[in-house]
Scaffold this active site. Sequence first.
Site, PDB file in Angstrom:
ATOM      1  N   ASP A 177      26.310  65.885  16.789  1.00 10.97           N
ATOM      2  CA  ASP A 177      26.377  66.033  18.248  1.00 10.97           C
ATOM      3  C   ASP A 177      25.820  67.393  18.673  1.00 10.97           C
ATOM      4  O   ASP A 177      25.105  67.504  19.683  1.00 10.97           O
ATOM      5  CB  ASP A 177      27.824  65.908  18.733  1.00 10.97           C
ATOM      6  CG  ASP A 177      28.404  64.531  18.462  1.00 10.97           C
ATOM      7  OD1 ASP A 177      27.629  63.558  18.441  1.00 10.97           O
ATOM      8  OD2 ASP A 177      29.627  64.438  18.271  1.00 10.97           O
TER       9      ASP A 177
ATOM     10  N   THR B 137      17.841  63.435  11.513  1.00 10.91           N
ATOM     11  CA  THR B 137      18.580  64.502  10.843  1.00 10.91           C
ATOM     12  C   THR B 137      18.793  64.073   9.395  1.00 10.91           C
ATOM     13  O   THR B 137      19.096  62.907   9.126  1.00 10.91           O
ATOM     14  CB  THR B 137      19.928  64.779  11.540  1.00 10.91           C
ATOM     15  OG1 THR B 137      20.689  63.572  11.610  1.00 10.91           O
ATOM     16  CG2 THR B 137      19.722  65.312  12.946  1.00 10.91           C
TER      17      THR B 137
ATOM     18  N   GLY C 142      36.638  71.359  13.565  1.00  9.10           N
ATOM     19  CA  GLY C 142      36.651  70.664  14.850  1.00  9.10           C
ATOM     20  C   GLY C 142      35.266  70.288  15.329  1.00  9.10           C
ATOM     21  O   GLY C 142      34.252  70.843  14.895  1.00  9.10           O
TER      22      GLY C 142
ATOM     23  N   GLY D 162      21.916  68.079   4.708  1.00  8.31           N
ATOM     24  CA  GLY D 162      21.572  69.396   4.158  1.00  8.31           C
ATOM     25  C   GLY D 162      20.081  69.607   3.954  1.00  8.31           C
ATOM     26  O   GLY D 162      19.637  70.727   3.681  1.00  8.31           O
ATOM     27  N   ALA D 163      19.299  68.531   4.102  1.00 10.04           N
ATOM     28  CA  ALA D 163      17.844  68.649   3.863  1.00 10.04           C
ATOM     29  C   ALA D 163      17.064  68.947   5.137  1.00 10.04           C
ATOM     30  O   ALA D 163      15.828  68.944   5.116  1.00 10.04           O
ATOM     31  CB  ALA D 163      17.328  67.380   3.200  1.00 10.04           C
TER      32      ALA D 163
ATOM     33  N   GLU E 236      28.857  55.319  22.814  1.00 11.88           N
ATOM     34  CA  GLU E 236      30.323  55.204  22.812  1.00 11.88           C
ATOM     35  C   GLU E 236      30.858  54.768  24.174  1.00 11.88           C
ATOM     36  O   GLU E 236      32.070  54.839  24.401  1.00 11.88           O
ATOM     37  CB  GLU E 236      30.970  56.538  22.401  1.00 11.88           C
ATOM     38  CG  GLU E 236      31.172  56.649  20.909  1.00 11.88           C
ATOM     39  CD  GLU E 236      31.976  57.865  20.478  1.00 11.88           C
ATOM     40  OE1 GLU E 236      32.475  57.848  19.352  1.00 11.88           O
ATOM     41  OE2 GLU E 236      32.078  58.846  21.241  1.00 11.88           O
TER      42      GLU E 236
ATOM     43  N   GLY F 220      29.692  62.140  23.578  1.00 13.33           N
ATOM     44  CA  GLY F 220      29.069  62.597  24.817  1.00 13.33           C
ATOM     45  C   GLY F 220      29.498  64.010  25.171  1.00 13.33           C
ATOM     46  O   GLY F 220      28.659  64.895  25.425  1.00 13.33           O
TER      47      GLY F 220
END
Length: 287
Positions: A233, A201, A266, A204-205, A137, A41
């Site tokens: 995210d 998503t 990160g 890499g494509a 979450e 989030g």
Amino acid sequence: MTSVVVVGSINLDVVTVCDRFPQPGETITGVSVSFGQGGKGANQARSAARAGARTVFVGAVGDDDAAETVLGSLTAAGVDVSPVRRVPGSTGFANVTVDGTGENHIIVVPAANAEVELDDAARAAITAADVLLLQLEIPLPVVTEAARTARASGTTVLLNPSPVQPIPDELVELLDAVIVNRDEAAALAEAIATVPQVITTLGGAGARATSPEGTVESPGFEVRVVDTTGAGDAFAGALAANWNRPPAERILRANAAGALTATAPGAAAAPSGADVDAFLAEQGLAR
Ligand code: RIB
């Protein structure tokens, strides 16, 4: 400017970098360890704000030092954290291990994230926003209540169903769009079949958005991957921030934000809108 509310988790990420993941029962020597703001989030809220949206985060933290660290980091990124609840006990925590290829393993301890609730301030923020962005979450009843509040006021409802788990029909019916990776798309294919728009998503494509109006795609980008943590995210947050743009443009910008996030260590490495502009110009895809 688009206004985005994210209702979700916030964690202190402890990130250990190693050349390869250990086998069960094996001890290995790591390369480095660092602390940073995480939580799907909070990462998505940071990305939305960095992409230029007026962004509010609704969540919960504990009464420990980690709370100040993670909230301070999110505030510095331009996110309004005023509706965040403070509860006795620990702030959420994630143990993130990243290997030499940038892949990760993550163990999340929800702690305060299990106590997210919607109060009047949170409901008012959702009602006033253009877009509500959700993940899984925090407790499902709170996710559903937030979606119901948004739907009642005409706020667009986006769900990133991560970590993947069964989604109740009541929640599915409240969604305008879902944002899934390939694994989530496969696991939830039946459950999300009726959601008006599915944005997938493809690592890499690139990425793809499918709706009754048709399919739009964004190409994959060749970048030097350092750490994939938070790339999904960053995609979701940038997508929400760019929701007022045409579908092909918002997918392209979200995909660029995800790719750029993977080039830095990160989970809190989401790029600014200007970074995305510069990157797309380099790729010959400026809009
Ligand atoms: O999506 C990455 C995030 O998952 C990390 O920041 C970690 O906190 C977990 O929530």
